[in-house]
Enzyme design. Structure first.
Site, PDB file in Angstrom:
ATOM      1  N   GLY A  13       0.835  -1.209   0.000  1.00 21.11           N
ATOM      2  CA  GLY A  13       0.000   0.000   0.000  1.00 21.11           C
ATOM      3  C   GLY A  13       0.862   1.247   0.000  1.00 21.11           C
ATOM      4  O   GLY A  13       1.904   1.283   0.640  1.00 21.11           O
ATOM      5  N   ASN A 115       5.482  -4.664   6.022  1.00 23.70           N
ATOM      6  CA  ASN A 115       5.887  -6.009   6.440  1.00 23.70           C
ATOM      7  C   ASN A 115       6.004  -7.001   5.291  1.00 23.70           C
ATOM      8  O   ASN A 115       6.957  -7.773   5.224  1.00 23.70           O
ATOM      9  CB  ASN A 115       4.911  -6.535   7.499  1.00 23.70           C
ATOM     10  CG  ASN A 115       5.240  -5.963   8.872  1.00 23.70           C
ATOM     11  OD1 ASN A 115       6.411  -5.802   9.202  1.00 23.70           O
ATOM     12  ND2 ASN A 115       4.228  -5.637   9.650  1.00 23.70           N
ATOM     13  N   ILE A 138       1.301   3.462   7.015  1.00 18.55           N
ATOM     14  CA  ILE A 138       0.456   4.257   7.926  1.00 18.55           C
ATOM     15  C   ILE A 138       0.116   3.440   9.174  1.00 18.55           C
ATOM     16  O   ILE A 138      -0.335   3.978  10.158  1.00 18.55           O
ATOM     17  CB  ILE A 138      -0.847   4.748   7.249  1.00 18.55           C
ATOM     18  CG1 ILE A 138      -1.766   3.581   6.884  1.00 18.55           C
ATOM     19  CG2 ILE A 138      -0.547   5.620   6.047  1.00 18.55           C
ATOM     20  CD1 ILE A 138      -3.196   4.010   6.583  1.00 18.55           C
ATOM     21  N   ASP A 139       0.347   2.118   9.116  1.00 15.82           N
ATOM     22  CA  ASP A 139      -0.019   1.254  10.249  1.00 15.82           C
ATOM     23  C   ASP A 139       1.017   1.283  11.375  1.00 15.82           C
ATOM     24  O   ASP A 139       0.724   0.858  12.491  1.00 15.82           O
ATOM     25  CB  ASP A 139      -0.186  -0.199   9.785  1.00 15.82           C
ATOM     26  CG  ASP A 139      -1.383  -0.376   8.873  1.00 15.82           C
ATOM     27  OD1 ASP A 139      -2.190   0.568   8.772  1.00 15.82           O
ATOM     28  OD2 ASP A 139      -1.514  -1.452   8.263  1.00 15.82           O
ATOM     29  N   MET A 181      -8.230   2.898   9.451  1.00 12.69           N
ATOM     30  CA  MET A 181      -7.437   1.806   8.868  1.00 12.69           C
ATOM     31  C   MET A 181      -6.480   1.193   9.886  1.00 12.69           C
ATOM     32  O   MET A 181      -5.999   1.882  10.789  1.00 12.69           O
ATOM     33  CB  MET A 181      -6.643   2.295   7.658  1.00 12.69           C
ATOM     34  CG  MET A 181      -7.399   2.179   6.357  1.00 12.69           C
ATOM     35  SD  MET A 181      -6.290   2.435   4.970  1.00 12.69           S
ATOM     36  CE  MET A 181      -7.406   2.045   3.621  1.00 12.69           C
ATOM     37  N   ARG A 278     -24.169   6.114  13.806  1.00 12.21           N
ATOM     38  CA  ARG A 278     -23.731   6.059  12.409  1.00 12.21           C
ATOM     39  C   ARG A 278     -22.273   5.601  12.330  1.00 12.21           C
ATOM     40  O   ARG A 278     -21.520   5.744  13.289  1.00 12.21           O
ATOM     41  CB  ARG A 278     -23.830   7.451  11.764  1.00 12.21           C
ATOM     42  CG  ARG A 278     -25.231   8.022  11.722  1.00 12.21           C
ATOM     43  CD  ARG A 278     -26.078   7.310  10.687  1.00 12.21           C
ATOM     44  NE  ARG A 278     -27.431   7.825  10.684  1.00 12.21           N
ATOM     45  CZ  ARG A 278     -27.846   8.836   9.919  1.00 12.21           C
ATOM     46  NH1 ARG A 278     -27.007   9.452   9.114  1.00 12.21           N
ATOM     47  NH2 ARG A 278     -29.100   9.233   9.968  1.00 12.21           N
TER      48      ARG A 278
HETATM   49  O1  F6P Z   1      -1.069  -1.275   4.966  1.00 15.88           O
HETATM   50  C1  F6P Z   1      -1.758  -0.108   5.097  1.00 15.88           C
HETATM   51  C2  F6P Z   1      -3.235  -0.290   4.893  1.00 15.88           C
HETATM   52  O2  F6P Z   1      -3.744   0.980   4.627  1.00 15.88           O
HETATM   53  C3  F6P Z   1      -3.978  -0.944   6.046  1.00 15.88           C
HETATM   54  O3  F6P Z   1      -4.211  -0.076   7.119  1.00 15.88           O
HETATM   55  C4  F6P Z   1      -5.223  -1.397   5.361  1.00 15.88           C
HETATM   56  O4  F6P Z   1      -5.814  -2.466   6.075  1.00 15.88           O
HETATM   57  C5  F6P Z   1      -4.736  -1.827   4.015  1.00 15.88           C
HETATM   58  O5  F6P Z   1      -3.547  -1.106   3.793  1.00 15.88           O
HETATM   59  C6  F6P Z   1      -5.679  -1.583   2.876  1.00 15.88           C
HETATM   60  O6  F6P Z   1      -5.100  -2.066   1.725  1.00 15.88           O
HETATM   61  P1  F6P Z   1      -5.638  -1.865   0.245  1.00 15.88           P
HETATM   62  O7  F6P Z   1      -5.247  -0.500  -0.194  1.00 15.88           O
HETATM   63  O8  F6P Z   1      -4.971  -2.911  -0.543  1.00 15.88           O
HETATM   64  O9  F6P Z   1      -7.130  -1.987   0.319  1.00 15.88           O
END
Ligand code: F6P
Length: 360
Positions: A13, A115, A138-139, A181, A278
């Protein structure tokens, strides 16, 4: 030293700071080895480009003006480790990646990613390629680095989301569940939840009990606060689900018709408290935009470190920030290991001190 050929790829990502890191690497290498002695080769679309020999020679001017630009100028793609190591489709991708590295006459390859990217980087290093990893996500869940670039920008964005939800939730006396996320770890939800003043923060590291969340919302209502903000990490689950394997958990959710923790929490809170609830899912907005000042600084610093590693021939490593110092870890020490929020982490203590419910 002459004609040093440095490959770069961005995989997994995207996040803000990837371009700043590549620019940092290029600038530091030019400073150290001299412009005439450095050739940068950009591999497009991550490991997919390395498998399929999609590359371009890059000039210094290609890195101009990208410090502030989010995303990645090289493009990226998700390629699971399983897929990269399988030869079921008749393609030996490891061999293909090694061939491209050789064809492009690379002296080393800088892999920017999270990772999954590091796992493949380690494998390529074990196969004899000169690899340097740069930790983005971002994680913030890469093992043995205090922080990854991209994280702080996303914290700012998620905090802005929570701020905006506050005004509308307060106006309507609603509960709003903000799904942040973070599939496996809750760093982003925890930091932005505290920064945004969320009333409840739910992360995968602390499996929740719905009754605790309801108690927190009721307690606020009894103090005359008719609205509540609940920040929920995308990958959160409750105590019962915690007993299940991930795939069983997902199957159970699929069967129940409510797939996400945030939807379930909103539905149960509304049913039990009678307060309209919501869900807001900012999703990929959290990955977009210009890197924050801190992420520009961090990405530039980490990128710049690669020049020293190349000079020392120190490959098979990933750059890290440890106790405010830029350093590096062996890829073999970190590959395949995630970094969950420790249960005794200061941020969790802070949340408790502030009276934020963690749903536990
Ligand atoms: O690895 C970062 C991340 O944004 C995660 O927080 C999220 O679960 C995932 O990527 C989403 O991935 P994609 O863009 O493939 O939907």
């Amino acid at each position: 030293m002459s004609g040093l050929r440095i490959g770069m790829l961005t995989s997994g990502g995207d996040c803000p700071g990837l371009n700043a890191a590549m620019r940092g690497a290029m600038k530091a290498c030019v400073e150290k080895f001299g412009e005439k002695n450095v050739e940068i080769v950009g591999i497009k679309n991550g490991y997919y480009g390395l498998i399929n020999n999609q590359a371009k020679e890059m000039k210094r001017s290609d890195f101009s003006g990208i410090l502030t630009v989010g995303g990645t100028i090289l493009g990226t793609k998700r390629q699971s480790f399983k897929m990269l190591t399988s030869t079921e489709d008749g393609v030996d991708k490891i061999k293909a990646m090694k061939n491209t590295y050789k064809d492009l006459k690379l002296d080393c390859l800088i892999t920017l990613g999270g990772n999954g990217t590091h796992k493949t980087a380690n494998l390529l290093s074990e196969e004899g390629l000169n690899i340097i990893g740069l930790p983005k996500t971002i994680d913030n869940d890469i093992f043995m680095t205090d922080v990854t670039f991209g994280f702080h920008t996303a914290v700012n964005t998620a905090t802005d989301v929570i701020d905006r939800l506050h005004t509308t939730a307060a106006s309507h006396s609603r509960v709003i569940v903000a799904e942040i996320m973070g599939n496996k770890t809750g760093w982003l939800t925890l930091y932005s939840g505290i920064a945004g003043g969320a009333d409840v923060i739910i992360i995968p590291e602390c499996p929740y009990e719905i009754k605790k969340i309801i108690e927190a919302v009721r307690a606020r209502a009894s103090r005359g606060r008719g609205f509540s903000i609940i920040a929920v990490a995308e990958g959160a689950f409750d105590k019962d689900e915690a007993k299940l394997k991930r795939k069983d958990r997902l199957r159970q959710r699929e069967e129940s018709g409510i797939k996400t923790a945030s939807e379930r929490i909103a539905a149960e809170v509304e049913r039990e408290t009678g307060i309209e609830s919501r869900v807001c899912v900012p999703g990929h907005m959290l990955r977009g935009g210009s890197p924050s000042a801190y992420d520009r600084f961090l990405a530039s610093s980490m990128g710049a470190r690669t020049a020293k590693l190349i000079e020392d021939g120190n490959f098979g490593v990933s750059v890290a920030m440890v106790n405010d110092r830029i350093t590096e870890n062996k890829l073999s020490d970190i590959a395949g290991i995630s970094k969950p929020v420790p249960v005794d982490h200061q941020a969790l203590k802070t949340a408790k001190q502030l009276g934020i419910s963690l749903g536990i």
